[in-house]
Design a protein around this motif. Sequence first.
Motif, PDB file in Angstrom:
ATOM      1  N   GLY B 139       9.975  21.691  13.777  1.00 39.89           N
ATOM      2  CA  GLY B 139       8.906  22.220  12.955  1.00 39.89           C
ATOM      3  C   GLY B 139       8.895  21.771  11.505  1.00 39.89           C
ATOM      4  O   GLY B 139       8.072  22.243  10.722  1.00 39.89           O
ATOM      5  N   PHE B 140       9.780  20.861  11.095  1.00 36.59           N
ATOM      6  CA  PHE B 140       9.816  20.414   9.698  1.00 36.59           C
ATOM      7  C   PHE B 140       8.596  19.544   9.396  1.00 36.59           C
ATOM      8  O   PHE B 140       8.412  18.503   9.998  1.00 36.59           O
ATOM      9  N   PRO B 141       7.735  19.989   8.446  1.00 35.87           N
ATOM     10  CA  PRO B 141       6.528  19.209   8.148  1.00 35.87           C
ATOM     11  C   PRO B 141       6.760  18.171   7.055  1.00 35.87           C
ATOM     12  O   PRO B 141       7.302  18.488   5.995  1.00 35.87           O
ATOM     13  N   TYR B 142       6.380  16.926   7.324  1.00 37.72           N
ATOM     14  CA  TYR B 142       6.383  15.901   6.279  1.00 37.72           C
ATOM     15  C   TYR B 142       5.035  15.977   5.582  1.00 37.72           C
ATOM     16  O   TYR B 142       4.016  15.663   6.176  1.00 37.72           O
ATOM     17  N   LEU B 143       5.041  16.451   4.310  1.00 41.67           N
ATOM     18  CA  LEU B 143       3.799  16.691   3.592  1.00 41.67           C
ATOM     19  C   LEU B 143       3.533  15.556   2.613  1.00 41.67           C
ATOM     20  O   LEU B 143       4.449  15.017   2.003  1.00 41.67           O
ATOM     21  N   GLY B 144       2.268  15.225   2.448  1.00 36.36           N
ATOM     22  CA  GLY B 144       1.901  14.181   1.507  1.00 36.36           C
ATOM     23  C   GLY B 144       1.030  14.732   0.399  1.00 36.36           C
ATOM     24  O   GLY B 144       0.428  15.797   0.548  1.00 36.36           O
ATOM     25  N   GLY B 145       0.998  14.010  -0.716  1.00 37.20           N
ATOM     26  CA  GLY B 145       0.035  14.325  -1.757  1.00 37.20           C
ATOM     27  C   GLY B 145       0.543  15.156  -2.915  1.00 37.20           C
ATOM     28  O   GLY B 145      -0.238  15.739  -3.656  1.00 37.20           O
ATOM     29  N   MET B 146       1.888  15.211  -3.107  1.00 37.01           N
ATOM     30  CA  MET B 146       2.393  16.006  -4.222  1.00 37.01           C
ATOM     31  C   MET B 146       2.136  15.298  -5.560  1.00 37.01           C
ATOM     32  O   MET B 146       2.188  14.075  -5.651  1.00 37.01           O
ATOM     33  N   LYS B 194       7.444  32.441   9.281  1.00 40.48           N
ATOM     34  CA  LYS B 194       8.256  31.680  10.243  1.00 40.48           C
ATOM     35  C   LYS B 194       7.518  30.409  10.629  1.00 40.48           C
ATOM     36  O   LYS B 194       6.419  30.472  11.169  1.00 40.48           O
ATOM     37  N   LEU B 195       8.151  29.251  10.382  1.00 42.88           N
ATOM     38  CA  LEU B 195       7.514  27.991  10.781  1.00 42.88           C
ATOM     39  C   LEU B 195       7.885  27.584  12.202  1.00 42.88           C
ATOM     40  O   LEU B 195       7.207  26.793  12.823  1.00 42.88           O
ATOM     41  N   PHE B 196       9.003  28.133  12.679  1.00 37.52           N
ATOM     42  CA  PHE B 196       9.468  27.760  14.017  1.00 37.52           C
ATOM     43  C   PHE B 196       9.968  29.004  14.740  1.00 37.52           C
ATOM     44  O   PHE B 196      10.764  29.758  14.205  1.00 37.52           O
ATOM     45  N   ASP B 197       9.436  29.219  15.941  1.00 37.38           N
ATOM     46  CA  ASP B 197       9.874  30.333  16.770  1.00 37.38           C
ATOM     47  C   ASP B 197       9.929  29.841  18.211  1.00 37.38           C
ATOM     48  O   ASP B 197       8.894  29.633  18.842  1.00 37.38           O
ATOM     49  N   PRO B 198      11.154  29.608  18.721  1.00 35.06           N
ATOM     50  CA  PRO B 198      11.262  28.984  20.049  1.00 35.06           C
ATOM     51  C   PRO B 198      10.607  29.794  21.164  1.00 35.06           C
ATOM     52  O   PRO B 198      10.286  29.250  22.216  1.00 35.06           O
ATOM     53  N   PHE B 199      10.370  31.090  20.915  1.00 32.54           N
ATOM     54  CA  PHE B 199       9.786  31.913  21.978  1.00 32.54           C
ATOM     55  C   PHE B 199       8.266  32.004  21.866  1.00 32.54           C
ATOM     56  O   PHE B 199       7.618  32.605  22.709  1.00 32.54           O
ATOM     57  N   ALA B 200       7.695  31.435  20.798  1.00 30.72           N
ATOM     58  CA  ALA B 200       6.240  31.509  20.612  1.00 30.72           C
ATOM     59  C   ALA B 200       5.562  30.334  21.306  1.00 30.72           C
ATOM     60  O   ALA B 200       6.186  29.340  21.644  1.00 30.72           O
ATOM     61  N   GLU B 201       4.276  30.467  21.529  1.00 32.42           N
ATOM     62  CA  GLU B 201       3.493  29.403  22.154  1.00 32.42           C
ATOM     63  C   GLU B 201       2.273  29.126  21.284  1.00 32.42           C
ATOM     64  O   GLU B 201       1.396  29.963  21.233  1.00 32.42           O
ATOM     65  N   PRO B 202       2.169  28.018  20.572  1.00 35.31           N
ATOM     66  CA  PRO B 202       3.173  26.960  20.461  1.00 35.31           C
ATOM     67  C   PRO B 202       4.346  27.402  19.574  1.00 35.31           C
ATOM     68  O   PRO B 202       4.193  28.345  18.799  1.00 35.31           O
ATOM     69  N   PRO B 203       5.488  26.730  19.685  1.00 33.68           N
ATOM     70  CA  PRO B 203       6.680  27.164  18.939  1.00 33.68           C
ATOM     71  C   PRO B 203       6.621  26.872  17.443  1.00 33.68           C
ATOM     72  O   PRO B 203       7.488  27.340  16.720  1.00 33.68           O
ATOM     73  N   VAL B 204       5.640  26.105  16.999  1.00 31.17           N
ATOM     74  CA  VAL B 204       5.571  25.791  15.564  1.00 31.17           C
ATOM     75  C   VAL B 204       4.244  26.249  14.984  1.00 31.17           C
ATOM     76  O   VAL B 204       3.233  26.346  15.678  1.00 31.17           O
ATOM     77  N   LEU B 205       4.276  26.562  13.672  1.00 35.51           N
ATOM     78  CA  LEU B 205       3.088  27.074  12.992  1.00 35.51           C
ATOM     79  C   LEU B 205       2.161  25.941  12.562  1.00 35.51           C
ATOM     80  O   LEU B 205       0.950  26.076  12.594  1.00 35.51           O
ATOM     81  N   LEU B 206       2.758  24.828  12.142  1.00 38.05           N
ATOM     82  CA  LEU B 206       1.967  23.760  11.526  1.00 38.05           C
ATOM     83  C   LEU B 206       1.763  22.591  12.472  1.00 38.05           C
ATOM     84  O   LEU B 206       2.630  22.306  13.300  1.00 38.05           O
TER      85      LEU B 206
END
Lengths: 333, 243
Positions: B139-146, B194-206
Amino acid sequence: MDMIKIIKPGLLTTIQDNGRIGFQRYGIPVAGAMDDFAFRVANILVGNDEHEAVLEATFMGPIIEIGFDGFIAITGANMSPKLNEKNIHMWRSIEVHKGDQLSLSGAIEGLRTYIAFGGGIGVPEIMKSKSTYVRGSLGGYNGRKLMEGDEIPIDASKSKAKVGRYISPGYIPRYNNNNVVRVVLGPQDDHFSPEAIETFLNSEYKITAEADRMGYRLEGPKLTHVKGPDIISDGIVSGSVQVPGHGSPIVMMADRQTTGGYTKIATVISPDLPIMAQMGPGDTVRFKKVSVEESQNILFEYEEIISNIKYRVENSFIIQETDKLYNITIKKL
Amino acid sequence: MYEKARFLPAGDKSLIIEFGDSISPEINKKIRDMYLAIEKSGLDGIIEMVPTYRSILVSYNPLNIIYEDLCHKLRELEDNLNDSGSEPAKVVEIPTIYGGDYGPDIEFVAQHNDLSVNEVIEIHSSRDYLIYMLGFTPGFPYLGGMSEKIETPRLKTPRTKIPAGSVGIAGKQTGIYPIDSPGGWQLIGRTPVKLFDPFAEPPVLLNPGDYVRFVPIDEKEYKYILKQVEENKFTVNIALLDK
C-alpha cells in the motif's frame, strides 16, 4: 479437531500455497512455495487441489505430532523422513494415524521439503491465499514461521487421498550443487554491453550466504552497465535477475518486493525455478540463454509432465506384500 | 513518452509494456487508460497486472496465449486507446497532524528550506499529489508533484521503526508509510487513517491514478479519527479533481 502439533519447528517451516495472486498492484508480495514442482506433486499425491497449502521446511526439517487419521506426502529435499522412528518413502502417499510422530532431519540433498496433508491445511485465507509472508507478518499461521507447540488445523475430513499413490522414479528430480538454469534476456538487457551479456552467460556464479525466500545474491564476474544501474522502478517477477551498481547479480524469488529500480539483465524461466529453490549458499549456477518461444515450449513440457503425473497418480497405485512390491493400474472396462 | 509502447519479455510468463523513460502525468494517464483497456477487453490468459511509473507488468498464462499473440493483441488495444473511456480521477483526503511527536523532522525541513514550520505545512497541504504507483511495502504510494520549496534530503541514518501513518519527505518525494517499517524519510506528520488492511476488500485505500490531498488536523481531531478508524466507523472524504 484434526490437527498437527509442532514438537520441533526446524529452521524455517512455513505454510505456503501458490501465493497471493492479483495483489501485486497494491505492493503486496506474492510469496508461495519456492519449488513449484515438489509443491504441486505433494498435493497431487494426496488427492488435493494442486495449489492447496502445504508445509515448506528449509534446510532442517520439523518434528510433528500427527493429530488425525489420514494421509500425507513428502516431496522435495531429502530430509530422511521417519514415521515413529521408521524410515518412510518420499514422493508417495503415506497413511498416518493420530498419535504418530513424523520427524525430518537435515537436508542431505536439496534444500526445501514439502509436506502435503490429505484435505489440506485449515488456516484462513488472507487476500485469497494461505501463504506466509514472514517479512510482512502476513498469512499462514499468525503471519510467522512455525514454532514449538503450534497446533495447525488439518481438513482431514475433506481428504480424497488414497493408499499407495506414487510417482515413477524417472520423474523424481535429483538435486545437484552445480546447475544450469535457463534464462530469457531482458527486460533491461539493453543496459549492458555485449561483453557483459557474454560474461553473464559464460561464467559460474556462486550463491552467497545472503540467499533466502526473497532472493539469492550471487558472487562471480562483475557485470558492467552501459546505461547505468538504476532505472525508474518497474515490476519484478519471480526469477528476475537484478544487477545493482556493484555488478553482482541477484535472482529474485517468491518473497520478492513487487517493484524495484535496478536493471534486470534476464529472467530465469519458471520451469527452472525449482532448481534454484533447491540450491543454497555455496552452490553454483550457470545461465543459459533461450528465446521467449523456447521458454514457453519448455513450460508446456513442464506442465505436461505434471499432468502425466496426475493421471498416473489417479489411475495406479502400489501395494507391498512382505518384500514384494506390486503396481496396480486401474482401467475403465 | 514513446511514440509506440515497447514490449519487453520478462521470462516465460510475463512481459513489460513500457510507455516511456521518465516520470510524467501524461505517461501515468496512458498507463491508466491502457490498464483499464486490458481489463475491459477480457483478454484470455491475463493473470495480473502491476502498473508502475512508466510501465505495466503483465503476467499471463502462455497455455492460453503465447508471447507473440499477446503482443499483437496489446498493440491493437494501444492503437485504439481513446480518452473518453477513462473515469475522472478521485482525490482522497488524508487528515494529517503535522509536527510534534507525530512529525519530529518538520523543524529540520523548515530550517533546511529557510521556512517557518507553518509555511512547510501550508506548502505541503496546498497541493493534490498524483499517485503514480504502489510498491516498496503493501500500500505504499509513490506520490508526485511536491513543491521544490520543501525538498529535503533523506536522513543520514535511517530509523529502524517508523510508525504506520507517518507522512514524510525524501528529496523531491513525499509519501505515507502504510505499515510500521524502517526508513530514512524526514517525518513531518502522521495520519490516523489506515492505508493498508489485509482483511479489507480491497486491502489498500489508495489506487494508482488517483490523487492524495493532505488536510491539516489538530491533536483532538487526530484522536477522534483514530478512535473511529479503530472502530471501523471512519470513511475518508473523496473529492473530484478540480482542473
